[in-house]
Every structure is written in C-alpha cells, then in structure tokens.
Design an enzyme around this catalytic site. Structure first.
Site, PDB file in Angstrom:
ATOM      1  N   GLU A  53       1.066  -1.105  -0.238  1.00 12.79           N
ATOM      2  CA  GLU A  53       0.264   0.228  -0.296  1.00 12.79           C
ATOM      3  C   GLU A  53       0.758   1.526   0.217  1.00 12.79           C
ATOM      4  OE1 GLU A  53      -3.890  -1.926   2.527  1.00 12.79           O
ATOM      5  OE2 GLU A  53      -2.879  -0.478   3.597  1.00 12.79           O
ATOM      6  N   GLU A 103      -5.743   8.621  10.657  1.00  9.60           N
ATOM      7  CA  GLU A 103      -4.491   8.433  10.446  1.00  9.60           C
ATOM      8  C   GLU A 103      -4.343   8.679  12.308  1.00  9.60           C
ATOM      9  OE1 GLU A 103      -3.322   6.197   8.415  1.00  9.60           O
ATOM     10  OE2 GLU A 103      -4.533   7.495   6.621  1.00  9.60           O
TER      11      GLU A 103
END
Ligand SMILES: Cc1ncc(COP(=O)(O)O)c(C=O)c1O
Ligand SMILES: Cc1ncc(COP(=O)(O)O)c(C=O)c1O
Lengths: 297, 413, 413, 297
Positions: free
Chosen positions: D44, D55
């Site tokens: 990824e 995040e």
C-alpha cells in the site's frame, strides 16, 4: 454676637485651615500656633475622616497622614485643649464622626455628645461639608444649646429656596464656595466667586424670608474659600466684597512639602506664618481698595 | 415629594454643591419614573427588552433541586446584556440623564459590572461617560476595564486607600461636585443620597416583578424563599421588592463573609463586607445606613474575594428591612463562595459571578432554610472573574474546584 | 431517509468506523428532531428558553440606522447563554445524545464558542465532555478555555498544523472513530457528513424563525436583506433558513477576507477564510463542499483575525445556495472587521464577537445594498476577543479604535 | 482474478504500507523496494493528504514529512512508474485528492482522470479511508473500467446491511480494521479482530445477498490491519483466520526513527527489510498452525 462673628467685625477675616495631626501631633500644634501668629482671625481645625469626599488631593493627603499618625476624635479634643492660641476655633469634619461620637457618660448616637465635648474643649463652631441644611437640624439644635456656631457652605449652584434654607440656619459665617468641585489651591480666581458674592449680597439686602439668625447678627459675614492660594487672590476676593478668606490647601501644601523633604517643624511653621501674613495682608489691602458700600441695618 | 427616609435610614448627606442636582434629580425621578412623563418608563421598558434582553428566564435548576430536595429556580440576570443585573439600573439612569438634558455621565464601579453596564448604556444612548475604578479592582477585573474602554468610556484609576469601591465612590462624588451642572452621576447600587436608593430600586424591581409571575406560572405557587447576594444591595432589592408584601416569602440577603467576621480595629480593616450582619448605623456616601466602621466612626476597609460585594456600606432600605426583620441577613465566606462558583459551573453549566456565588454558597450550607420552592437570583455571569477564580482557587484546597494544573502548565495553556 | 445532498454538495465522506454511528444519528435525527418523538423538540425548546434565554431580542439599532439611512435591526444572539448562537446547536445535540443513550460528548472548537456552549450544555445535562482546540486558537481565545475547564470539560490541545479549527476537527474525528460506540460528536457548525448539516441548521433555524416574526412586528414588513458572518455557516444558515423562501429578501453571507484574497500556493496558505467567495468544490470533513485548496486538492491553511471564521471549508447547503444564487457571498477583511468591532462597541454599546464584526463591516462598506430594512445577525459577544482585539488594533492604524495607550501604560492597567 | 487477489492465493499475504515521499523521494524508493525484498505480497503506497483524519500520530508524521518534502499526486505517479518492484501496488489516499486530480487532457473533476493516470503508472487498486460504500460508486465504476481493485475497510462497528453493501462493492481484499480508532502500532492485539473475522466468515459462507463480485472471486480475501506491530501479532491474526496482515505504523516508525537520528537510507532500508521478513514469517507461521478449515466454493 459670637466670638466667631466678632472676628469679622473690624476688617476682613483671614480663616486658615489645617488638618489636625498632620503630619503628627506635635508639629501640628506648632503649625496651628504659627497661623495664629501670622494673623489668623478664625482657624478651621480639620478632624480627619477616612472618606473626605469634598476634598481634593491636597487635603486628602493631609487627612491620610494625620490618620496614619493616629489622630482620633479623642486626641483631637485634647489637641484643641492644649492649643495656645487666642482665636476662635472651628471644627471642620464629616458628619459620621460627629454622629458616632459617644462618651462614657453619654452613649447615645447623634450629635449631642460630640458637640458637648467640642464646646468643653474650646471649639466655637462647626463646618460639616457633607451635612446640607436638610439634614442639619439635630446638629443645629445641639449647637444652639451650647452656644456654638454652625457654618454652612453656599455653593455656586446654591440659589433661591435652598439659599434661604441655608441662610435661615447659618451662624458664624457663610462659607462661600468660590467654584464647583473640591478643595485645592488654584492659580486663578474663579469668576464664579463674584457671582456667588453677588447672590449673597442680593439676599442680604432683601427683606423677605425668615429673619431668625440674620436679623439678630445683622447679616452673617461671608467668607470665601476653595482655591485661594496667594495674597493677590485674597486681595481680589475681599475687594470683590468678601468679609473673609478661607485658605486650606495652600497651607497644607506647605506642610506636605515640609514633610516630604523632612524639614524641621520650626522651619515649616515659619513658612506657614509667613504665608499667613501674606494672605492676611492681601485681604487687608483688598479691603482698603474696596469701594465703600452703603451700610445696611 | 418622595420620602427620603426608610425608618431612620436614608437621607441626603452630601456637599451643598450637589444638593441642587439632587433636588433636580428628585424632581426628574418623580416626573419621569413615577409618573411616566413623556413616556419615559415606556421607553425604558422597551429598551430593556430590545437592548437589554428582558425578560430574563426563570430556570428550574435540576441538579441543585435534587441535591437540596427543593425546587430551585434561578432568575437569570446573568443573561442580561453586559452580563449582570446592573444594566437595569444603568440604562434607566442614563436614559433619565438624557431626559434631564444632561450631557455627561460619571459612574463608579467595583467589579466593573456597573461600569460596563453604564458604558454600554452610554454608548447606546450616545452619552460621553467616565468611570472611576479603584486600582485594586482594576487588577481584579481587567476584562471589564477593557470592555468599558472599548465602549468608548474613559476609565479613571483611583489609587487612594485600598483602591476598591469605596474610594471609587468618593472620587466620583468629587467629579460630580465639580461638573454637577451638566453631569449626571449614575450610582451603581441602592446607595447614596435620596432619591438614588428608591430610584435604583425601582429600576431593578423588574427582576422581582418578572420572577414573581414566572415562579407562579412554573411552580403554581409563590416561593418559600428568595436568595440574593448583597453588596450595595441593588440586586437584592431588585429581587426582593416584589416579594416584600408577600409575608410568607423568606428573603435572604447573602453578604460576603470574606475571610472572617472578626474586625481588626487597629488596622482599620474588616476582612468581610457584611455590613448588614455585623455593621453599625452611620453616615456614608450620602445616606444613613449600616456601615463597617471603627468605634470612632472611621470607615473600615472591607474585603471580599468578589469585588462587587467589597463595600463597607449597604442600601438604607435594605438596612431598614433587616431591622424590621423582613429581610434576613446571612453571610458566606470567600472559600464557600469559591466552592459554590465551581459547583454551579460544573453542575448547572452556568458560570456565575463571584458575587452571585455567595447566594449559592448559602443555599448549599443551609438547604433546610430554602423551603419547598426557592428562587435564587443569578445576579451576573463570571466571565469577568475567570482569572481571579483561578488564582484564588489555587491558593486553597477546595473540594469543588477542577484540577487547576491544566491552566498553568500544558501545551499552550 | 432524509436526503444527504444539496445539489452536488453534502454526502457522507467518513471512515467506515463512523458510518454506523452516522446512520444511527440519521435515524435519531429523523425520529427526535423531525418527528418530535418522546417530545424531544418540546424539551429542546423549553431548555433553549429557560437555560438559553430565548427568544433573543430583535433590536432597532439607532445610530447605525441613521448612519446607513436604513432601518437596521440586530438579532441579538450575543445575549444567548454562553455568548453566541452556538448554544442553539450544542444544546440540541447534547440533548439528542442523551436521548440516544450516549454517555460521552466530544467536540471541536475554533473560537472556543462552540466548545464553551457544548461544555455548558454538557454540564447542564450531566454529560462528560472533551473538547479539542488548536494550540493557536487556545492562545487567541484563552477566556473560553478557562470557561470550558470551569464547566468541567477537558480541553485537549491540538498541536499539529497551524493549530486552528481544521486540525481540531481532524482530531475530534479521530477521537470519535476511537470511541464511537458510547460517544457523540457534537459538531460545531453546518459542516461534516449528513445528517450534521441539516440537523445543525434545524437547531439554528430558531434564529430566523424568531427574527422573521419580530421584523414583521417591528417594521411591519419583511426585510430587504439579512446579513450574517459565515465561518462553517451555522449562524448564517440559522439566520437565513426562515427567509430562503422569501424571494425578495437578499441574503448576504459575509466571509472573512483575512489579510488578502490572494492565495500562496507555494506555502499552502490562503490568507483568508473565504471558501464561498474564492473556494473550489472538494471533499473535506465528511462532505463535498466549497473549499480552500491548492490545485492538487491539498487543503489550505486559512486565516482570519477571528478564530471562529478561520476555516477552509463551509457548510454544503450554503455552498449550494450560493451556486443557486440565492445567497450572495461577500468578504470583509481583518482591518475592516476590526474597525466594525470598534464602531459597534462605541456607537451601539454592543461589543460584538470578531466573527460578528465582519457582518457589520459589510454593512458599513455597502450601505446601499442593505435596502430599506435590514437584519444583521449579532452571532456573538466579544468578551472572548478583548485581548486579541487590543493586540491586533495596536498593530494597525484604525480610524475607529479607541486610544490603546491606556491599556498598556497607566496606573495598574 | 486480479493480481492483488492472486497475491493472497497461496498462503497469507503480507501487506505493508508506507507514505510515499517520506522523508524524501529517493529514500522512499529504497524503502518500498526493501519491503518487496522482505517479502511483501502487496504494497500500500500512501499518497499524502493534508487532512489524514483516519491516521494516528505515526502516519500523520509521515504524511507531514512527505508533504514538506514536496510530494504531490504528479510526483507520486512518477514514483510509482520508477519503482522497481514486482508486487501489486495499492494506492491509499483520501478522496479529495482523487476527486481534484485533472490532467491536461481531462479537466473534469471526479475520479476518472486519477484512476486513468494511476492505472497507467502501474497502480492496481485503491484504499480510500474516507470513502464509505455509500459514496463510492463513481470510483468503483472508474476502477471497473480500468480493471483496478477497490478495497474497502470493514470496521469493528460494521454489521448487517452495511457489511453487505461493502461486500457488494469490494474487490482485491477486504481491509479488516482490527480495532476502533485510528492507525498506529500497538503492543497488544485487539480482541475485536477475532470478532470481525468471525463476522466476515459468517458472511462469506452465507449464500444470501448479491453475488456480483463475491462469486466471481470466490470469496474476497480478508486482510487485517490497525495496530499490528510484530511477527507475533501477525502470527496470531493469521492463526485467527486472516488471509493477510496489513502493517503501516510499525514500519513508518522505523522510517521516522531513521529520519530523526539522521541514519543513512540504506541502513533504514535494511531494518525495514528485516521487519518485513519478521512479519511475513509471523504470518506464515500463523497459517501453519491454523486448524484446517473446510473449503468453500
Ligand atoms: C454580578 C453582581 N452581583 C452583585 C453585585 C452586588 O451589587 P449590589 O448588591 O448592588 O447588587 C455586583 C456588583 O458589582 C455584581 O457585579
Ligand atoms: C460568534 C461567532 N459567530 C460566528 C461564528 C462562525 O461560525 P458559523 O459560521 O458556523 O456560525 C463563530 C464560530 O465560532 C462564532 O463564535
């Protein structure tokens, strides 16, 4: 006629003010006596109150110094008793001190115990800046009972009915406030002084109104105060018709300066005496220049 | 003429120079306020509504009601424009000054709430305004100083004495005595010479007029008690006036107990502001009333953690109602007031003025005296007190205070 | 299901972890808010009245009316508890969270007004509450930080990025994503994923519902224009919603022009917050809307002297109304906003929030666009801004500012 | 079956994540290649977005470093084109960057130009954390047109209808979010991982619901991410039924530390490769210990 009234009898009276106990008990004694030597005709002795709402910064300072040095009503009366002067003394203070004063013999609140004690100590009159005519009857009565004068202030704003109400109750002298505001030495003389004197004069000659004290004293003398600083001021004011001049801040300034600079009390006293003389002479010279007035009965 | 006395209290003990202005004011009060001449009262009420935000709500306080086992209602004067009940009076007086043709306003202020209210009212009505404020209070209530200045008022620092409300009043009286012809003195509480005490009360009475209706609507009955903090007593008289005739309603005037009810005669300091509870009859600032004074009659320096209660006198009418036993004076000290401040902030989501917190302190200590239904007057909001509260709380070990560390350390705080 | 889109704006662009909560919220919104299930809306309105102080007045502003030759009416949301319109929404959402059985509240805040409103509502309703606030905003709006803490809320400093509202929202979404099962995110404006924009609008719509009635009563006719400052757009939508159907009423959304409308792509900074006026369609914080972004789609750091407008996005419904030309977006820069702040403080006796001042800045520059009758929404009071205003005014040469020297020097100041 | 699907075909897949351009273009190239050497089956590649709401602090840091070093979508695609790795690459980014991307040929907003350019550069799939199934149709269609996979995240809170909606649209692999919250390495493995895998398994075996992608791919593999830090974690998760493990923060931590300490890129790359190996081996060992499951068609 009271001794205070008599002080105005021959020529204009010079009426100095000092706060008692400023900056300390002993110096203060010397200062008051110096004023007498300098020609004072009547002396206003301030009994310091913590909230001197009618005073400017100069006298506020004096009051603070005196309170810090421990002045109290009790000590004030001792001070008066111990004073070696031969002029009538007027107690200038605020009403709460008069109202609160009690003695072991007399624990009632109200003006009587204070007036009694003042009379005993040798005070001959009162000026109470926060006591207008409307609230003055109890004090007026106590004064009458002890033969003391009660001086009222007439302000530039005092007119008509109010003036009458005051003139009905005043004795000793009328304290003519030369300008609006609070006490404090100025560099000029207020235009409003002449107005005020004029108003009083009109009132004097008028025949209407209650005759009580006025007729008896054949016209209460008019002393002008608020802002008078120099012999020249005194001269102009007396020339303008005043029967006397009241001077406070200009004298307190001398005390304050001496205190600030740590000068010996005798030196300050000498300055005060000289200043008193200047003011007294200014008043006399103003009187001499005065256009003779028609006398009134 | 309106009567100038409440029993033996009241009167007009002011320098002669002010007497004509006071007579003029008395006349104006009677014509405009009592007789609604030229529609003065209509305009006043309209402006109180639109500019001030009246009526203020009466709020049922859920957490406090449960805690004290009584229906506790809060009269929300903190929602008035400016953040305190003070605007009711300030707006009334500035408007009156306008009707009287005055063109300058002076005022004194302690907490700065009356000063800000006056500055706001003066800006609203286009009147120049100067406010006197003690140096110590300026430091305790800085946001209010900024607010007054932003509203275009001049703020004059009073440095004599302890620099609190008493000195500020002295100084304002001096200004007034100097400029009396074109100036109106907007006094900040039910104190001073007649007609100020009755006039200020009448302007503030809207609090109890509203509350009396609201509590009947909400609780279906009159309250058993009404609580209000008392400094000069304007919010107290405002909150009580409508209830004085309702004899079954207990009226509690909550004074600042400060750090102690004992008095230090030597130092001339009463470490409290409890003139109703501990004071003595005397004459100050134009009226005979109950005062904190020493045995000679010198006025004491008062003390309270809240600037707005920090005053050695109290309104003459309130003193009279206490003598008549119609009003019960009680005290709450600094610590308990601070705790009440935190409690109300955390439990009801209302940050009260420190002054106001005293009323809640009393409720907390004496829930049994509230009866079944009580009205507590939230005289103001605490925005002005944030810094003081943090500082004063940090000095103490208060059960109700939030952890103060976050205010000092922490990122960016 | 309520529709999640306004034209092409809106939607639900959030992490999957939040989607179930958002669906649950959608359901709760429909049942409680739209259908008044369990009397939710009745309770909400009652609390807005008693706790919040509604209705707020519509005040005729005399000096401004004369100055602009128009009848200027002020909708006084500054009088709402907490000092801004924000409580309308915060109270609605915290109450809804309670109805939904949540037991924790998180919120982001820029100016601190939404944070304080949420902290107050949470304290009022007994809900634990955490508020995220950017470090820079914390320094610009310290009083609000204190207020939140005093109300018992935790204030979490966000240090990433420029430390303003955008970063605070990011961080709150992260908290929510972590604690979504028992936590409700009380978003502070008409932004975020559906149903937030419609729900917040519905809670804020009370502003225009009241104002519409009040202006008819007062002016005897509908207004020609309504002005409100726009950050996220909650007070704008609140002030506009009731008028959207009145086609003759011009609606002006006044954005922060900051220091310039030019953009510094290199630095990633738009020195303004004018997303309606200068922004570009994109996706941020859960919705498609107009954004300040660079040509790649990176979000710009916005700027405004007022923290509460300092945001790179705007509510999707407002973006849509602008595209439909129903709402006119305009901008007012920092300097003109500061001048308007001082002008309103001095002339009307109302110290507005710096956010609010933008709306007055527009009126001042464009009196001819107001028509004969205008309503300006006073979204909040300026107590929180005192220090910023003094600092920012000192940097500039503003015609309307009072002399600032007194704030620096002078005895005790 | 896509190349991504194939990567899960023989044994569990190890799917590492790095932010492209962290801390700079060249190092980042070396780091990604190191992951391939270390055994990555799919990689990824994060395209940094300024608002990484999903995040935690670790990946936020990576994103900030990459943006500060000048990473843009344009450079990202060049980076992908220049990469010398032979594993399928997934682009992980937020929707606004996909939505905004335009080329000189294609100035329409929306996902198509981005997907086209990505396909051209060699990207084979997407993960878009802020794009739930409800908003994904335009991207899904563009991906279909270019033969790319679109990975969706299934959270611990995803159930029932929502799960179906996702499974209907997912391809490549299902990203099983191991715990609530944001990305970030943890010291423990969440209990909720097992729950989530269990839910997916139920779903997998169920016969109901739209058959679209699922039947075609004979069950989309399940890769678990969020918080995996060590070989041990990977082992437990695969043992628990995962078809793959996704690891981001634990790798980004190595990049961040190397950057902080100013270590040479080769040294950091070596550490990354070692870490990749540990994780890959953990996964393999978990697979070996797995109770053999009944196969389903
Ligand atoms: C909020 C508040 N409450 C009460 C008071 C006390 O004043 P009074 O007793 O005159 O109402 C003040 C005075 O500043 C105040 O600000
Ligand atoms: C007083 C005030 N007005 C306006 C705003 C702008 O927010 P919105 O546009 O969402 O109403 C804020 C935000 O904090 C605010 O505090």
């Amino acid at each position: 006629m009271s001794r205070i009234g008599e002080a105005f009898a021959d020529g204009p009276a010079f009426v100095p003010y000092l706060a008692v106990g400023d900056p300390d008990y002993e110096s203060s004694t010397a200062y008051v006596e110096a004023l007498a030597h300098g020609g004072a005709d009547v002396i206003e002795l301030g009994l310091p109150f913590s909230e001197p709402v009618a005073e400017g910064p100069t006298i506020q300072g004096a009051v603070t110094r005196a309170l810090d040095a421990g002045m109290t009503p009790g000590k004030y009366f001792e001070f008066v008793e111990e004073l070696d002067v031969d002029v009538p003394l007027v107690c200038m203070t605020y009403y709460n001190l008069i109202y609160q004063f009690t003695t072991d013999d007399d624990e009632r609140k109200g003006p009587r115990p204070f007036v009694e004690r003042a009379a005993e100590a040798g005070i001959e009159g009162f000026v109470v800046p926060d006591l207008p005519a409307e609230e003055a009857d109890p004090l007026r009565e106590a004064c009458d009972d002890h033969g003391l004068d009660l001086v009222f202030i007439v302000a530039p704003t005092t007119e008509g009915e109010r003036l009458e109400r005051i003139m009905d109750r005043v004795s000793g002298y009328v304290y003519v406030q030369a300008r609006l505001g609070v006490t404090g030495a100025r560099d000029d003389v207020s235009d409003r002084t002449d107005d005020a004197l004029g108003r009083l004069e009109d009132w004097d000659v008028s025949e209407q109104g209650p005759e009580a004290r006025r007729t008896e004293s054949n016209g209460v003398p008019k002393a002008v105060g608020f802002g008078i600083k120099t012999g020249k001021h005194a001269e102009r004011i007396v020339e303008g018709g005043a029967d006397g001049v009241i001077v406070g801040s200009a004298l307190v300034d001398i005390v304050a300066e001496g205190h600030r600079e740590g000068r010996p009390a005798e030196a300050v006293a000498a300055d005060l005496e000289a200043k008193a003389r200047e003011l007294k002479e200014g008043a006399a010279s103003g009187y001499a220049q005065r256009v003779p007035e028609p006398e009134h009965t | 003429m309106s009567t100038s006395k409440f029993g033996e209290y009241g009167g007009q003990y002011v320098p002669e120079a002010l007497m004509p202005a006071i007579e003029e004011l008395e006349d104006a009060y009677e014509r405009y306020v009592l007789d609604n001449e030229d529609g003065f009262m209509d305009e006043f009420r309209r402006r109180l509504r639109d500019f001030g935000g009246r009526p203020t709500p009466l709020q049922h306080a859920e957490q406090l009601s449960e805690r004290y086992d009584a229906e506790v209602y809060l009269k929300r004067e903190d929602l008035l424009h400016g953040g305190a009940h003070k605007l009711n009076n300030a707006l009334g007086q500035v408007l009156l000054a306008k009707y009287m043709g005055k063109d300058r306003i002076v005022a004194e202020t302690g907490a700065g709430q009356h000063g800000t209210a006056t500055a706001m009212a003066a800006a609203h009505l286009g009147m120049p305004c100067e406010v006197y404020m003690g140096e110590r209070d300026i430091n305790r209530q800085r946001p209010n100083v900024f607010r007054m200045r932003l509203n275009g008022a001049a703020v004059n620092t009073v440095t004599v004495g302890r620099g609190t409300l008493k000195e500020a009043i002295n100084e304002t009286m001096r200004d007034w005595a100097t400029n009396v012809e074109d100036t109106h003195y907007v006094i900040g509480s039910v104190v001073g010479p007649h007609p100020f005490p009755v006039m200020v009360r009448d302007f503030q009475a809207v609090i109890s007029e509203e509350a009396r209706e609201q509590v009947r609507e909400r609780a279906g009955r009159p309250p058993d008690s009404v609580l209000a903090c008392a400094g000069g007593g304007s919010n107290t008289m405002g909150a009580f006036h409508g209830f004085v005739g309702d004899e079954d309603v207990e009226l509690y005037a909550v004074e600042a107990g400060g750090s102690s009810l004992e008095v230090d005669e030597e130092e001339g300091v009463a470490p409290n502001s409890a003139s109703l509870s501990t004071g003595d009859e005397g004459v100050l600032h134009g009226a005979r009333t109950k005062l904190l004074q020493d045995s000679n009659g010198q006025i004491m320096e008062s003390h309270s953690v809240s600037s707005g209660l920090d005053y050695a006198g109290v309104g003459p009418e309130l003193a009279h109602l206490v003598d008549e036993e119609r009003v019960t004076p009680v005290t709450v000290d600094d610590d308990r007031a601070l705790e009440a401040f935190h409690r109300l902030s955390q439990e009801e989501g209302i940050i009260p003025a420190l002054e106001t917190a005293h009323a809640f302190g009393f409720a907390h200590e004496n829930p049994e005296q509230l009866g079944d239904v009580t009205v507590i007057n939230v005289s103001g909001r605490g925005d002005k007190d944030l810094e003081s509260v943090i500082e004063e709380s940090a000095k103490r070990d208060l059960s109700a205070a939030p952890d103060m560390d976050v205010f000092d350390g922490g990122a960016g705080l």
